[in-house]
Design a protein around this motif. Structure first.
Motif, PDB file in Angstrom:
ATOM      1  N   PRO A  67      17.979   1.997 -19.871  1.00  0.00           N
ATOM      2  CA  PRO A  67      19.174   2.773 -20.051  1.00  0.00           C
ATOM      3  C   PRO A  67      19.604   2.455 -21.430  1.00  0.00           C
ATOM      4  CG  PRO A  67      19.786   0.877 -19.053  1.00  0.00           C
ATOM      5  CD  PRO A  67      18.260   0.612 -18.986  1.00  0.00           C
ATOM      6  N   ARG A  68      20.114   3.694 -22.249  1.00  0.00           N
ATOM      7  CA  ARG A  68      20.651   3.716 -23.606  1.00  0.00           C
ATOM      8  C   ARG A  68      21.951   3.853 -23.829  1.00  0.00           C
ATOM      9  NH1 ARG A  68      15.112   6.672 -26.519  1.00  0.00           N
ATOM     10  NH2 ARG A  68      13.714   5.249 -25.848  1.00  0.00           N
ATOM     11  N   ARG A  69      22.694   3.129 -24.040  1.00  0.00           N
ATOM     12  CA  ARG A  69      24.251   3.438 -24.194  1.00  0.00           C
ATOM     13  C   ARG A  69      24.517   4.669 -24.861  1.00  0.00           C
ATOM     14  NH1 ARG A  69      28.181  -0.303 -23.121  1.00  0.00           N
ATOM     15  NH2 ARG A  69      26.885  -1.875 -23.105  1.00  0.00           N
ATOM     16  N   GLY A  70      25.153   5.427 -23.969  1.00  0.00           N
ATOM     17  CA  GLY A  70      25.797   6.664 -24.742  1.00  0.00           C
ATOM     18  C   GLY A  70      24.832   7.637 -24.716  1.00  0.00           C
ATOM     19  N   SER A  71      23.601   7.672 -24.157  1.00  0.00           N
ATOM     20  CA  SER A  71      22.625   8.525 -24.526  1.00  0.00           C
ATOM     21  C   SER A  71      21.940   8.791 -23.051  1.00  0.00           C
ATOM     22  CB  SER A  71      21.577   7.984 -25.491  1.00  0.00           C
ATOM     23  OG  SER A  71      20.289   9.052 -25.447  1.00  0.00           O
ATOM     24  N   GLY A  72      21.643   7.938 -22.309  1.00  0.00           N
ATOM     25  CA  GLY A  72      20.905   8.300 -20.831  1.00  0.00           C
ATOM     26  C   GLY A  72      20.008   7.005 -20.461  1.00  0.00           C
ATOM     27  N   VAL A  73      19.088   7.508 -19.504  1.00  0.00           N
ATOM     28  CA  VAL A  73      18.143   6.545 -19.219  1.00  0.00           C
ATOM     29  C   VAL A  73      17.001   7.386 -19.348  1.00  0.00           C
ATOM     30  CG1 VAL A  73      17.196   5.522 -16.838  1.00  0.00           C
ATOM     31  CG2 VAL A  73      19.583   5.931 -17.150  1.00  0.00           C
ATOM     32  N   TYR A  74      15.783   6.859 -19.880  1.00  0.00           N
ATOM     33  CA  TYR A  74      14.733   7.150 -20.619  1.00  0.00           C
ATOM     34  C   TYR A  74      13.434   6.212 -19.792  1.00  0.00           C
ATOM     35  CZ  TYR A  74      17.339   9.353 -24.107  1.00  0.00           C
ATOM     36  OH  TYR A  74      18.140   9.964 -24.688  1.00  0.00           O
ATOM     37  N   VAL A  75      12.360   6.929 -19.597  1.00  0.00           N
ATOM     38  CA  VAL A  75      11.093   6.384 -19.096  1.00  0.00           C
ATOM     39  C   VAL A  75      10.597   5.297 -20.152  1.00  0.00           C
ATOM     40  CG1 VAL A  75       8.540   6.823 -18.596  1.00  0.00           C
ATOM     41  CG2 VAL A  75      10.470   8.735 -18.075  1.00  0.00           C
ATOM     42  N   ARG A  76      10.273   4.059 -19.539  1.00  0.00           N
ATOM     43  CA  ARG A  76       9.694   3.136 -20.239  1.00  0.00           C
ATOM     44  C   ARG A  76       8.197   2.605 -19.685  1.00  0.00           C
ATOM     45  NH1 ARG A  76      11.927  -3.121 -20.105  1.00  0.00           N
ATOM     46  NH2 ARG A  76      11.372  -3.892 -21.997  1.00  0.00           N
ATOM     47  N   LEU A  77       7.456   3.327 -20.041  1.00  0.00           N
ATOM     48  CA  LEU A  77       6.015   2.985 -19.451  1.00  0.00           C
ATOM     49  C   LEU A  77       5.114   1.952 -20.347  1.00  0.00           C
ATOM     50  CD1 LEU A  77       4.382   6.281 -18.241  1.00  0.00           C
ATOM     51  CD2 LEU A  77       5.068   4.618 -17.073  1.00  0.00           C
ATOM     52  N   PHE A  78       4.875   1.049 -19.572  1.00  0.00           N
ATOM     53  CA  PHE A  78       4.193  -0.291 -20.131  1.00  0.00           C
ATOM     54  C   PHE A  78       3.119  -0.719 -19.057  1.00  0.00           C
ATOM     55  CE2 PHE A  78       3.719  -4.695 -21.476  1.00  0.00           C
ATOM     56  CZ  PHE A  78       3.093  -4.449 -22.766  1.00  0.00           C
ATOM     57  N   ARG A  79       1.974  -0.749 -19.569  1.00  0.00           N
ATOM     58  CA  ARG A  79       0.758  -1.322 -18.700  1.00  0.00           C
ATOM     59  C   ARG A  79       1.107  -2.743 -18.564  1.00  0.00           C
ATOM     60  NH1 ARG A  79      -4.668  -2.359 -20.191  1.00  0.00           N
ATOM     61  NH2 ARG A  79      -4.201  -1.233 -22.203  1.00  0.00           N
ATOM     62  N   PRO A  80       1.226  -3.227 -17.367  1.00  0.00           N
ATOM     63  CA  PRO A  80       1.401  -5.066 -17.357  1.00  0.00           C
ATOM     64  C   PRO A  80       0.286  -5.528 -18.007  1.00  0.00           C
ATOM     65  CG  PRO A  80       2.087  -3.708 -15.206  1.00  0.00           C
ATOM     66  CD  PRO A  80       1.172  -2.558 -16.129  1.00  0.00           C
ATOM     67  N   ILE A  81       0.614  -6.641 -18.364  1.00  0.00           N
ATOM     68  CA  ILE A  81      -0.401  -7.764 -18.948  1.00  0.00           C
ATOM     69  C   ILE A  81      -0.901  -8.667 -17.891  1.00  0.00           C
ATOM     70  CG2 ILE A  81      -0.618  -9.794 -20.449  1.00  0.00           C
ATOM     71  CD1 ILE A  81       1.860  -8.674 -21.964  1.00  0.00           C
ATOM     72  N   ARG A  82      -2.164  -8.678 -17.431  1.00  0.00           N
ATOM     73  CA  ARG A  82      -2.663  -9.364 -16.585  1.00  0.00           C
ATOM     74  C   ARG A  82      -3.077 -10.754 -16.959  1.00  0.00           C
ATOM     75  NH1 ARG A  82      -4.321  -8.601 -11.260  1.00  0.00           N
ATOM     76  NH2 ARG A  82      -3.993  -6.449 -11.353  1.00  0.00           N
ATOM     77  N   ARG A  83      -2.164 -11.706 -16.565  1.00  0.00           N
ATOM     78  CA  ARG A  83      -1.951 -13.337 -16.903  1.00  0.00           C
ATOM     79  C   ARG A  83      -2.901 -13.901 -15.908  1.00  0.00           C
ATOM     80  NH1 ARG A  83       0.408 -18.199 -16.624  1.00  0.00           N
ATOM     81  NH2 ARG A  83       1.117 -19.145 -18.460  1.00  0.00           N
ATOM     82  N   HIS A  84      -4.225 -14.374 -16.241  1.00  0.00           N
ATOM     83  CA  HIS A  84      -5.152 -14.928 -15.548  1.00  0.00           C
ATOM     84  C   HIS A  84      -4.835 -16.400 -15.403  1.00  0.00           C
ATOM     85  CE1 HIS A  84      -8.615 -16.477 -13.369  1.00  0.00           C
ATOM     86  NE2 HIS A  84      -8.873 -15.272 -13.129  1.00  0.00           N
ATOM     87  N   GLY A  85      -4.380 -17.265 -14.812  1.00  0.00           N
ATOM     88  CA  GLY A  85      -3.743 -18.412 -14.999  1.00  0.00           C
ATOM     89  C   GLY A  85      -4.890 -19.459 -15.282  1.00  0.00           C
ATOM     90  N   SER A  86      -5.871 -19.649 -14.974  1.00  0.00           N
ATOM     91  CA  SER A  86      -7.105 -20.350 -14.955  1.00  0.00           C
ATOM     92  C   SER A  86      -7.836 -20.019 -16.175  1.00  0.00           C
ATOM     93  CB  SER A  86      -7.899 -20.989 -13.905  1.00  0.00           C
ATOM     94  OG  SER A  86      -8.576 -19.604 -13.466  1.00  0.00           O
ATOM     95  N   ARG A  87      -8.214 -18.794 -16.172  1.00  0.00           N
ATOM     96  CA  ARG A  87      -9.146 -18.211 -17.271  1.00  0.00           C
ATOM     97  C   ARG A  87      -8.881 -18.328 -18.554  1.00  0.00           C
ATOM     98  NH1 ARG A  87     -10.452 -12.623 -15.582  1.00  0.00           N
ATOM     99  NH2 ARG A  87     -11.371 -13.593 -13.833  1.00  0.00           N
ATOM    100  N   ARG A  88      -7.464 -18.167 -18.725  1.00  0.00           N
ATOM    101  CA  ARG A  88      -7.053 -18.081 -20.186  1.00  0.00           C
ATOM    102  C   ARG A  88      -6.876 -19.528 -20.701  1.00  0.00           C
ATOM    103  NH1 ARG A  88      -1.532 -19.040 -20.596  1.00  0.00           N
ATOM    104  NH2 ARG A  88      -1.138 -17.411 -22.013  1.00  0.00           N
ATOM    105  N   LEU A  89      -6.981 -20.514 -20.061  1.00  0.00           N
ATOM    106  CA  LEU A  89      -6.875 -21.798 -20.296  1.00  0.00           C
ATOM    107  C   LEU A  89      -8.267 -22.858 -20.306  1.00  0.00           C
ATOM    108  CD1 LEU A  89      -3.527 -23.050 -18.837  1.00  0.00           C
ATOM    109  CD2 LEU A  89      -4.107 -22.223 -21.160  1.00  0.00           C
TER     110      LEU A  89
END
Length: 250
Positions: A67-89
């Motif tokens: 939501p944007r105050r006084g303007s409306g509701v807008y699409v917020r597309l964002f490809r999720p980050i895949r956090r691999h618990g063991s591989r990243r460390l």
């Protein structure tokens, strides 16, 4: 269409949300597009304002709209980050000079800002974990595709890292874990605790969170092979931006 519906059907606000979600995920609606407002939904479906508001709230809470105050509701597309618990460390990651975040971003642009590094008195909890009264702290914010997604504060026993690259803005290839290795204290074991909660006001501001968006709170401690704690990291993640992946052997 009216608000009344057979018992076996989904509530109308859910059906409206499902339709809008389908248009978002199919690409009919794009990132930044304005969704139909409450008045438009009321006129189209013959529903009350509260029902229209519920339908939009479903998408906001799912992280698909903002939501944007006084303007409306807008699409917020964002490809999720895949956090691999063991591989990243894994030592293979930081031991070869690669940043942990390279494993998370997977080629996407990421930046680190609002970096603060200082020595301070340890809190009772952190002091107990690290067995140290004084700590060096590295606080920072991470952005992926220019969107704030994580806050982090890493604590190190002061006497261990004093005067080393760990307390510099640029820690060099492989980051702090590689530098701990240079000091003869490479991390060999990690433990993480994960929980979900609603954000604090300052977290809402720094992460730009829409109303109703929860955060994922992760506390991680790094230990040497001898069991010495060498870092405690407290992270706050935008829950709508992440998928957490953990692999286990049976």
């Amino acid at each position: 269409m009216t608000e009344s519906s057979p018992v076996h059907e989904l509530p109308i606000y859910r059906r409206i949300a499902d339709r809008l979600r389908g248009e978002i995920l199919s690409g009919e609606l794009h990132d930044g597009d304005r969704l139909p407002g409450e008045n438009a939904l009321m006129a189209e479906y013959g529903i009350a304002r509260a029902t229209a508001r519920q339908a939009l709230a479903v998408l906001i809470n799912e992280g698909l709209a903002v939501p944007r105050r006084g303007s409306g509701v807008y699409v917020r597309l964002f490809r999720p980050i895949r956090r691999h618990g063991s591989r990243r460390l894994s030592r293979e990651q930081w031991g070869q000079g690669r940043a942990i975040w390279d494993a998370d971003a997977r080629g996407r642009a990421y930046t680190v800002d609002q970096v603060q590094i200082q020595r301070e008195q340890a809190s009772e909890e952190v002091g107990h974990i690290l067995d140290s009264d004084e700590v060096w702290v590295r606080r920072r914010r991470y952005l992926v595709d220019d969107r704030p997604v994580q806050l982090a504060a890493s604590y190190f026993p002061a006497e261990l890292v004093e005067g080393t690259a760990v307390v510099l803005p640029d820690t060099g290839p492989g980051g702090v874990y590689a530098r701990l290795g240079d000091l003869g204290h490479p991390p060999a074991h990690f433990t993480e605790e994960v929980r979900a909660r609603m954000p604090h006001p300052r977290e809402v501001e720094l992460l730009g969170l829409p109303a109703g968006t929860p955060v994922i709170s992760i506390g991680r401690t790094a230990y040497t092979a001898e069991g010495r704690p060498v870092e405690h990291n407290e992270m706050v993640l935008d829950a709508a931006s992440y998928v957490l992946q953990y692999d286990f052997d049976a």
